[in-house]
Design a protein around this motif. Sequence first.
Motif, PDB file in Angstrom:
ATOM      1  N   ARG A 186     -23.428 -14.296  65.579  1.00 39.14           N
ATOM      2  CA  ARG A 186     -24.109 -13.718  66.733  1.00 39.14           C
ATOM      3  C   ARG A 186     -23.354 -14.108  68.006  1.00 39.14           C
ATOM      4  O   ARG A 186     -22.958 -15.265  68.162  1.00 39.14           O
ATOM      5  N   ILE A 187     -23.147 -13.135  68.885  1.00 36.60           N
ATOM      6  CA  ILE A 187     -22.498 -13.383  70.173  1.00 36.60           C
ATOM      7  C   ILE A 187     -23.546 -13.142  71.253  1.00 36.60           C
ATOM      8  O   ILE A 187     -24.076 -12.035  71.364  1.00 36.60           O
ATOM      9  N   ILE A 188     -23.832 -14.153  72.059  1.00 38.45           N
ATOM     10  CA  ILE A 188     -24.845 -14.046  73.105  1.00 38.45           C
ATOM     11  C   ILE A 188     -24.180 -14.072  74.481  1.00 38.45           C
ATOM     12  O   ILE A 188     -23.485 -15.028  74.820  1.00 38.45           O
ATOM     13  N   ALA A 189     -24.377 -13.016  75.253  1.00 41.09           N
ATOM     14  CA  ALA A 189     -23.830 -12.971  76.623  1.00 41.09           C
ATOM     15  C   ALA A 189     -24.837 -13.558  77.600  1.00 41.09           C
ATOM     16  O   ALA A 189     -26.020 -13.218  77.556  1.00 41.09           O
ATOM     17  N   THR A 190     -24.363 -14.446  78.477  1.00 36.77           N
ATOM     18  CA  THR A 190     -25.219 -14.968  79.547  1.00 36.77           C
ATOM     19  C   THR A 190     -24.621 -14.715  80.929  1.00 36.77           C
ATOM     20  O   THR A 190     -25.202 -15.109  81.928  1.00 36.77           O
ATOM     21  N   GLY A 191     -23.473 -14.080  80.983  1.00 35.85           N
ATOM     22  CA  GLY A 191     -22.793 -13.843  82.264  1.00 35.85           C
ATOM     23  C   GLY A 191     -21.604 -14.766  82.415  1.00 35.85           C
ATOM     24  O   GLY A 191     -20.844 -14.967  81.468  1.00 35.85           O
ATOM     25  N   GLY A 192     -21.412 -15.319  83.603  1.00 36.84           N
ATOM     26  CA  GLY A 192     -20.275 -16.206  83.847  1.00 36.84           C
ATOM     27  C   GLY A 192     -19.041 -15.426  84.246  1.00 36.84           C
ATOM     28  O   GLY A 192     -19.009 -14.194  84.185  1.00 36.84           O
ATOM     29  N   THR A 193     -18.010 -16.170  84.625  1.00 37.20           N
ATOM     30  CA  THR A 193     -16.749 -15.568  85.058  1.00 37.20           C
ATOM     31  C   THR A 193     -16.215 -14.573  84.032  1.00 37.20           C
ATOM     32  O   THR A 193     -15.684 -13.518  84.395  1.00 37.20           O
ATOM     33  N   PHE A 194     -16.343 -14.891  82.754  1.00 36.71           N
ATOM     34  CA  PHE A 194     -15.867 -14.034  81.665  1.00 36.71           C
ATOM     35  C   PHE A 194     -16.255 -12.587  81.903  1.00 36.71           C
ATOM     36  O   PHE A 194     -15.456 -11.673  81.717  1.00 36.71           O
ATOM     37  N   ASP A 195     -17.480 -12.385  82.341  1.00 41.77           N
ATOM     38  CA  ASP A 195     -18.084 -11.050  82.323  1.00 41.77           C
ATOM     39  C   ASP A 195     -18.183 -10.416  83.708  1.00 41.77           C
ATOM     40  O   ASP A 195     -18.871  -9.418  83.873  1.00 41.77           O
ATOM     41  N   LYS A 196     -17.470 -10.965  84.702  1.00 48.42           N
ATOM     42  CA  LYS A 196     -17.592 -10.400  86.043  1.00 48.42           C
ATOM     43  C   LYS A 196     -16.751  -9.142  86.221  1.00 48.42           C
ATOM     44  O   LYS A 196     -15.633  -9.057  85.733  1.00 48.42           O
ATOM     45  N   HIS A 197     -17.333  -8.186  86.937  1.00 51.89           N
ATOM     46  CA  HIS A 197     -16.672  -6.929  87.300  1.00 51.89           C
ATOM     47  C   HIS A 197     -16.396  -6.931  88.804  1.00 51.89           C
ATOM     48  O   HIS A 197     -17.135  -7.529  89.568  1.00 51.89           O
ATOM     49  N   TYR A 198     -15.408  -6.197  89.207  1.00 52.17           N
ATOM     50  CA  TYR A 198     -15.145  -6.011  90.633  1.00 52.17           C
ATOM     51  C   TYR A 198     -15.936  -4.811  91.118  1.00 52.17           C
ATOM     52  O   TYR A 198     -15.871  -3.728  90.528  1.00 52.17           O
ATOM     53  N   ASP A 199     -16.672  -4.993  92.192  1.00 55.16           N
ATOM     54  CA  ASP A 199     -17.447  -3.897  92.765  1.00 55.16           C
ATOM     55  C   ASP A 199     -16.685  -3.326  93.958  1.00 55.16           C
ATOM     56  O   ASP A 199     -16.568  -3.973  95.004  1.00 55.16           O
ATOM     57  N   PRO A 200     -16.140  -2.112  93.823  1.00 58.10           N
ATOM     58  CA  PRO A 200     -15.299  -1.561  94.890  1.00 58.10           C
ATOM     59  C   PRO A 200     -16.072  -1.278  96.177  1.00 58.10           C
ATOM     60  O   PRO A 200     -15.457  -1.187  97.239  1.00 58.10           O
ATOM     61  N   LEU A 201     -17.384  -1.155  96.100  1.00 58.61           N
ATOM     62  CA  LEU A 201     -18.139  -0.851  97.323  1.00 58.61           C
ATOM     63  C   LEU A 201     -18.393  -2.098  98.157  1.00 58.61           C
ATOM     64  O   LEU A 201     -18.411  -2.045  99.383  1.00 58.61           O
ATOM     65  N   THR A 202     -18.562  -3.243  97.512  1.00 58.09           N
ATOM     66  CA  THR A 202     -18.817  -4.473  98.260  1.00 58.09           C
ATOM     67  C   THR A 202     -17.589  -5.379  98.321  1.00 58.09           C
ATOM     68  O   THR A 202     -17.550  -6.324  99.102  1.00 58.09           O
ATOM     69  N   GLY A 203     -16.597  -5.126  97.468  1.00 50.97           N
ATOM     70  CA  GLY A 203     -15.420  -5.984  97.445  1.00 50.97           C
ATOM     71  C   GLY A 203     -15.682  -7.346  96.839  1.00 50.97           C
ATOM     72  O   GLY A 203     -14.923  -8.287  97.054  1.00 50.97           O
ATOM     73  N   THR A 204     -16.741  -7.455  96.054  1.00 52.41           N
ATOM     74  CA  THR A 204     -17.077  -8.745  95.440  1.00 52.41           C
ATOM     75  C   THR A 204     -17.124  -8.611  93.923  1.00 52.41           C
ATOM     76  O   THR A 204     -17.161  -7.513  93.374  1.00 52.41           O
ATOM     77  N   LEU A 205     -17.147  -9.766  93.257  1.00 51.20           N
ATOM     78  CA  LEU A 205     -17.273  -9.814  91.805  1.00 51.20           C
ATOM     79  C   LEU A 205     -18.749  -9.972  91.455  1.00 51.20           C
ATOM     80  O   LEU A 205     -19.430 -10.845  91.991  1.00 51.20           O
ATOM     81  N   SER A 206     -19.224  -9.128  90.566  1.00 49.22           N
ATOM     82  CA  SER A 206     -20.639  -9.202  90.203  1.00 49.22           C
ATOM     83  C   SER A 206     -20.796  -8.745  88.752  1.00 49.22           C
ATOM     84  O   SER A 206     -19.807  -8.567  88.045  1.00 49.22           O
ATOM     85  N   PHE A 207     -22.029  -8.549  88.318  1.00 52.71           N
ATOM     86  CA  PHE A 207     -22.261  -8.198  86.919  1.00 52.71           C
ATOM     87  C   PHE A 207     -22.672  -6.745  86.753  1.00 52.71           C
ATOM     88  O   PHE A 207     -23.422  -6.201  87.565  1.00 52.71           O
ATOM     89  N   ARG A 208     -22.135  -6.129  85.746  1.00 51.82           N
ATOM     90  CA  ARG A 208     -22.605  -4.816  85.281  1.00 51.82           C
ATOM     91  C   ARG A 208     -22.860  -4.988  83.782  1.00 51.82           C
ATOM     92  O   ARG A 208     -23.131  -6.085  83.336  1.00 51.82           O
ATOM     93  N   ASP A 209     -22.789  -3.941  83.008  1.00 46.12           N
ATOM     94  CA  ASP A 209     -22.910  -4.095  81.564  1.00 46.12           C
ATOM     95  C   ASP A 209     -21.833  -5.046  81.062  1.00 46.12           C
ATOM     96  O   ASP A 209     -20.698  -5.020  81.533  1.00 46.12           O
ATOM     97  N   SER A 210     -22.181  -5.844  80.087  1.00 45.61           N
ATOM     98  CA  SER A 210     -21.239  -6.822  79.558  1.00 45.61           C
ATOM     99  C   SER A 210     -19.991  -6.147  78.996  1.00 45.61           C
ATOM    100  O   SER A 210     -20.065  -5.085  78.376  1.00 45.61           O
ATOM    101  N   VAL A 211     -18.855  -6.812  79.180  1.00 46.24           N
ATOM    102  CA  VAL A 211     -17.604  -6.332  78.580  1.00 46.24           C
ATOM    103  C   VAL A 211     -17.531  -6.659  77.094  1.00 46.24           C
ATOM    104  O   VAL A 211     -16.627  -6.181  76.390  1.00 46.24           O
ATOM    105  N   LEU A 212     -18.466  -7.466  76.592  1.00 43.19           N
ATOM    106  CA  LEU A 212     -18.322  -7.983  75.232  1.00 43.19           C
ATOM    107  C   LEU A 212     -18.344  -6.912  74.134  1.00 43.19           C
ATOM    108  O   LEU A 212     -17.524  -6.992  73.211  1.00 43.19           O
TER     109      LEU A 212
END
Lengths: 166, 166, 166, 166
Positions: free
Chosen positions: A4-30
């Motif tokens: 079982r692989i459990i996603a909790t977020g973290g740097t691993f799963d951060k996306h770049y948001d082009p509208l805010t210019g920040t790193l945040s979460f969307r659907d997991s990349v896993l």
Amino acid sequence: MNLRIIATGGTFDKHYDPLTGTLSFRDSVLPAALQRARVTQEGAQACVFEALLALDSLDMQDTHRQQVLQSCQRAAEHHIVVVHGTDTMRETAAILGSAQLDKTIVLTGAMVPYLIDDSDAFFNLGFACAAAQLAKPGVYIAMNGQLFGWDNVKKNRELGRFEALR
Amino acid sequence: MNLRIIATGGTFDKHYDPLTGTLSFRDSVLPAALQRARVTQEGAQACVFEALLALDSLDMQDTHRQQVLQSCQRAAEHHIVVVHGTDTMRETAAILGSAQLDKTIVLTGAMVPYLIDDSDAFFNLGFACAAAQLAKPGVYIAMNGQLFGWDNVKKNRELGRFEALR
Amino acid sequence: MNLRIIATGGTFDKHYDPLTGTLSFRDSVLPAALQRARVTQEGAQACVFEALLALDSLDMQDTHRQQVLQSCQRAAEHHIVVVHGTDTMRETAAILGSAQLDKTIVLTGAMVPYLIDDSDAFFNLGFACAAAQLAKPGVYIAMNGQLFGWDNVKKNRELGRFEALR
Amino acid sequence: MNLRIIATGGTFDKHYDPLTGTLSFRDSVLPAALQRARVTQEGAQACVFEALLALDSLDMQDTHRQQVLQSCQRAAEHHIVVVHGTDTMRETAAILGSAQLDKTIVLTGAMVPYLIDDSDAFFNLGFACAAAQLAKPGVYIAMNGQLFGWDNVKKNRELGRFEALR
């Protein structure tokens, strides 16, 4: 595989948001990463993916760590990878370790997000998937190609790596 | 860590040659991959890298497999990852397995070269690095998130994955 | 080719810093990007690269915009690409436009950093390099596959793209 | 924008096939590339994409070049980018050039496939999209950051770049 692989977020799963210019979460990349790893290809002995949380680990409260523990307890699988932010990975590992479940639980994460050039994330995921299948029951942290017991590890913030305490 | 990584070529390590339009070998990608994985960063418990061969595994002769065996025998390390082409990975694993060294040797490779989009290579490398540290002495093949004993694996060429024989 | 590329920073050129978990500036990605584009390969009619500033465009002051103007004035080349943050690209373009130099100056940038997956940066750089060679003297903004006059463009922050005013 | 992008195959559009270990054609990468470039985002002044052929340019016959010509003739758009293999790009450009259409047609391609690390493809696409909008009617080849008239260009196969004849 019984994994079982459990996603909790973290740097691993951060996306770049082009509208805010920040790193945040969307659907997991896993899910895409596991398919790329050919772990979850159709017909193969699939692993189970669980999108539990999407948090920066500095924002993780005790209640969130209890959620991770409950997911591990509830899981039918005995081999579990938890993808987690590195800053408080040790704290969550301590909660899981104290619970003394009869399962092999490996926390991993990344120093650079999966979607950013030169990321360590995909290697770490592979490392953790093997460790969760091969290490004896217990709680571990897998980073920079090493496996640490949950009570014998710290993050060296100056050098950006995990080290054994002793 | 006490880990040796031996490059022999294979799909994992193929580069695109813009002058010929074909995939071929140049310097191994492994040193850069290990640095990206933060395994070989300065001051960390480094692993040893050995650039032994740079061959398509269909071009591997018995003499080449003997070279791989000798490298494993000579190595001071007891934990060894061999990066190898997938087509004859099983044949090399059989040679290494029959030698019954008291070491943990994990062969891995990739279905898509490390330098090509959507490659499984970096995950497989991480998986193999963990397996080589954690599995008991013996010879194994690590592909698609699974670890196979050297005498219990085949490549399913239609589906592009490795499967247990029994 | 007679082309000058001036780096000023902006989203295009941001790197991920694994120690702080933030996006910031290091050496510009542009020399590597131009080599990858095969523009600056040895023996080719090379373009000139100038690392002028490394700023988030929200941090750009009038004095910085004057530095950009002076670089454009001083340049021996008549075809200039300025890589710039998108948030105040229009303000810098207005300063350059008002100066009425007899040169073709194209400002470009990116909605996603060059080093992040799915970045538009490399396309924009190519687009700007062509526009700087082909458009008549004046100051332009090149984004999302379109070329805008400096006094006929705005950034639509909700949609993350540049649009003509009329 | 009034721009048409015609795919004909070539190195630009090659995919790696993990089952055969060779580079071949699948669905064109161009729709995803244009979206990544934010050219075709919803609501923007969209360009038109046409998947005409998927051929290695060494396999292109006269009949295929006639198909490219017919697509250019039939197109409602006056600005056209043709993505083409580099080996016979000049031959197709000559056919298009001799037809003397009142359109701006820019052929481009790549020395390294779009999906392979360090590819020049995305830059070239951006360069060609600008050139097709800005150059006066005629037929051109856009490679390595330069725009060549169709009758003043050759591929230097030793150096892997395009050069003017005079």
